[in-house]
Scaffold this motif. Sequence first.
Motif, PDB file in Angstrom:
ATOM      1  N   SER A  55       0.823  -1.212   0.000  1.00  0.00           N
ATOM      2  CA  SER A  55       0.000   0.000   0.000  1.00  0.00           C
ATOM      3  C   SER A  55       0.855   1.259   0.000  1.00  0.00           C
ATOM      4  CB  SER A  55      -0.929   0.001   1.216  1.00  0.00           C
ATOM      5  OG  SER A  55      -1.775  -1.139   1.218  1.00  0.00           O
ATOM      6  N   LEU A 102       0.319   9.676  -4.131  1.00  0.00           N
ATOM      7  CA  LEU A 102      -0.919   9.806  -4.893  1.00  0.00           C
ATOM      8  C   LEU A 102      -1.217  11.261  -5.228  1.00  0.00           C
ATOM      9  CD1 LEU A 102      -3.271   7.264  -3.044  1.00  0.00           C
ATOM     10  CD2 LEU A 102      -1.899   6.900  -5.102  1.00  0.00           C
ATOM     11  N   THR A 111      -7.569  -5.443  -5.165  1.00  0.00           N
ATOM     12  CA  THR A 111      -6.811  -4.184  -5.196  1.00  0.00           C
ATOM     13  C   THR A 111      -5.819  -4.133  -6.348  1.00  0.00           C
ATOM     14  OG1 THR A 111      -5.295  -5.157  -3.568  1.00  0.00           O
ATOM     15  CG2 THR A 111      -6.963  -3.626  -2.745  1.00  0.00           C
ATOM     16  N   PRO A 158      -7.356  -1.644  -9.247  1.00  0.00           N
ATOM     17  CA  PRO A 158      -7.205  -0.191  -9.108  1.00  0.00           C
ATOM     18  C   PRO A 158      -5.759   0.270  -8.969  1.00  0.00           C
ATOM     19  CG  PRO A 158      -8.121  -1.129  -7.099  1.00  0.00           C
ATOM     20  CD  PRO A 158      -8.148  -2.204  -8.145  1.00  0.00           C
ATOM     21  N   HIS A 159      -4.879  -0.584  -8.433  1.00  0.00           N
ATOM     22  CA  HIS A 159      -3.465  -0.209  -8.370  1.00  0.00           C
ATOM     23  C   HIS A 159      -2.900   0.013  -9.772  1.00  0.00           C
ATOM     24  CE1 HIS A 159      -2.406  -1.782  -4.055  1.00  0.00           C
ATOM     25  NE2 HIS A 159      -3.326  -0.841  -4.069  1.00  0.00           N
ATOM     26  N   PHE A 213      -4.909   3.110 -11.556  1.00  0.00           N
ATOM     27  CA  PHE A 213      -4.539   4.436 -11.061  1.00  0.00           C
ATOM     28  C   PHE A 213      -3.126   4.817 -11.488  1.00  0.00           C
ATOM     29  CE2 PHE A 213      -3.440   7.825  -8.234  1.00  0.00           C
ATOM     30  CZ  PHE A 213      -4.634   8.469  -7.955  1.00  0.00           C
ATOM     31  N   THR A 214      -2.186   3.896 -11.377  1.00  0.00           N
ATOM     32  CA  THR A 214      -0.785   4.233 -11.676  1.00  0.00           C
ATOM     33  C   THR A 214      -0.544   4.398 -13.170  1.00  0.00           C
ATOM     34  OG1 THR A 214      -0.221   1.868 -11.609  1.00  0.00           O
ATOM     35  CG2 THR A 214       0.126   3.149  -9.596  1.00  0.00           C
ATOM     36  N   PHE A 220      -9.619   2.875  -5.321  1.00  0.00           N
ATOM     37  CA  PHE A 220      -8.283   2.579  -4.802  1.00  0.00           C
ATOM     38  C   PHE A 220      -8.275   2.605  -3.279  1.00  0.00           C
ATOM     39  CE2 PHE A 220      -4.156   3.651  -3.211  1.00  0.00           C
ATOM     40  CZ  PHE A 220      -3.228   3.063  -4.059  1.00  0.00           C
ATOM     41  N   THR A 238      -7.906  -0.612  -0.801  1.00  0.00           N
ATOM     42  CA  THR A 238      -6.564  -0.682  -0.217  1.00  0.00           C
ATOM     43  C   THR A 238      -6.611  -0.531   1.295  1.00  0.00           C
ATOM     44  OG1 THR A 238      -5.609   0.231  -2.255  1.00  0.00           O
ATOM     45  CG2 THR A 238      -4.252   0.315  -0.268  1.00  0.00           C
ATOM     46  N   GLY A 259       3.458   0.778  -9.646  1.00  0.00           N
ATOM     47  CA  GLY A 259       2.182   0.065  -9.545  1.00  0.00           C
ATOM     48  C   GLY A 259       2.356  -1.432  -9.750  1.00  0.00           C
TER      49      GLY A 259
END
Length: 404
Positions: free
Chosen positions: A224, A231, A284, A287-288, A291-292, A309, A313, A374
């Motif tokens: 995490s 972020l 997770t 979304p990891h 998002f990255t 996320f 997380t 990520g």
Amino acid sequence: MSDPSPAAQERTLLWLLAAVQFTHVVDFMMLMPLGPLLMQRLGLSATRFGALVSAYTLASAAMGVLGVFWLDRLERKRTLLMLYAGFITATLLCGTATGATALLIARTVAGACAGLMGAVVIAIVSDRVPAERRGQAIGTVMTAYALSAVAGVPLGLGLANLGGWRSPFIVLAGLAGGVWLLLLRFLPRVDGHLSQTAGATPTAGFTPRLALGWGLTFTVVFASFLLIPYLGAFMVGNVGLTLTDLPWVYLVGGAATFVSSHWIGRLADRLGPARALALLLVATMVPHLIFTHLPPSPLPMVTLVFVLFMTLTSGRAIPTMALVASQVPPSLRGRYLAVNMAASDGASGLAAWMGGLLLTTAPDGSLIGFAQLGWLAVGVSALALGMLWTFAGRAVRLDATPAP
């Protein structure tokens, strides 16, 4: 007037413990956005400010290890009141510090008390709440983390803007003092573990299998915190948000996490904490990676991905704590969870440091290497799945019977 029902007493217990967690999470998180103001008023360099931030976590980790030698030898209410009093005093000293050195010492003491407080809080929940409701109970206590993002940190920043950087610490110390009085009045004695602890050596009962629980916690948190500290910088530098957009994104994410914590706690009770954690570790990964790898996007889309996320997380901590707490007997629970908190603190600090080493900031402020970070987070989550299988499959379950 009749005595409150057991259900009402349990709800009161959980919300009081959540209030304890709320105050120390706000104390930890509040310092980071106060950075520019502190650096200006106290003449701090970026390195010295970094020392202020890390002092809290490092002291928490060190005290977690030292807690092995005494934490289960005392009645838990008395232990919590003692540690919380130290935390309140240190927070007040943060607000009255006259220089960087005094502030550093106060932050170190606050972190040392806070780490052990977290272990005692989870130990009390595990001792008082039956295993079939423990996930939901831990979820209730851990709503403090979401509430601190929704209300605590923004209010702290508002107080700093109105009354200077000292005022948030002074107000927080006053709020925590009120919670301490409520704990003194309403928290019952929790001493069922003492009969099993008498005569035991500090490390009696610890086995390599139980140490897997610390490794599991470490890997879950490490995955995490490879991403979480960066972020905001990624959303501004790479995705196209402005600094004024960030508070709204974090506000919505915190509110969603506050709601989802209850749902994830119930899920852990229904499926069992091991299955719930396995499900969240897999979930997770999506979304990891999304998002990255996110390109410049409008605010609503970024907020939606951020909510997904953060809810998944942060939700992994609930079944993780429920699982590791259920695998140790009450006579070891406080000490075991103290070291577990140390593993969590160490993982967050090490992951944030490693993430910073693997990222490069471009001249335009964008982060280079966040996509690769990520993939690394996904790989560590996969490692956590393997450790989960080993820990949940081989450790002996030793649930406590709640004290009457």
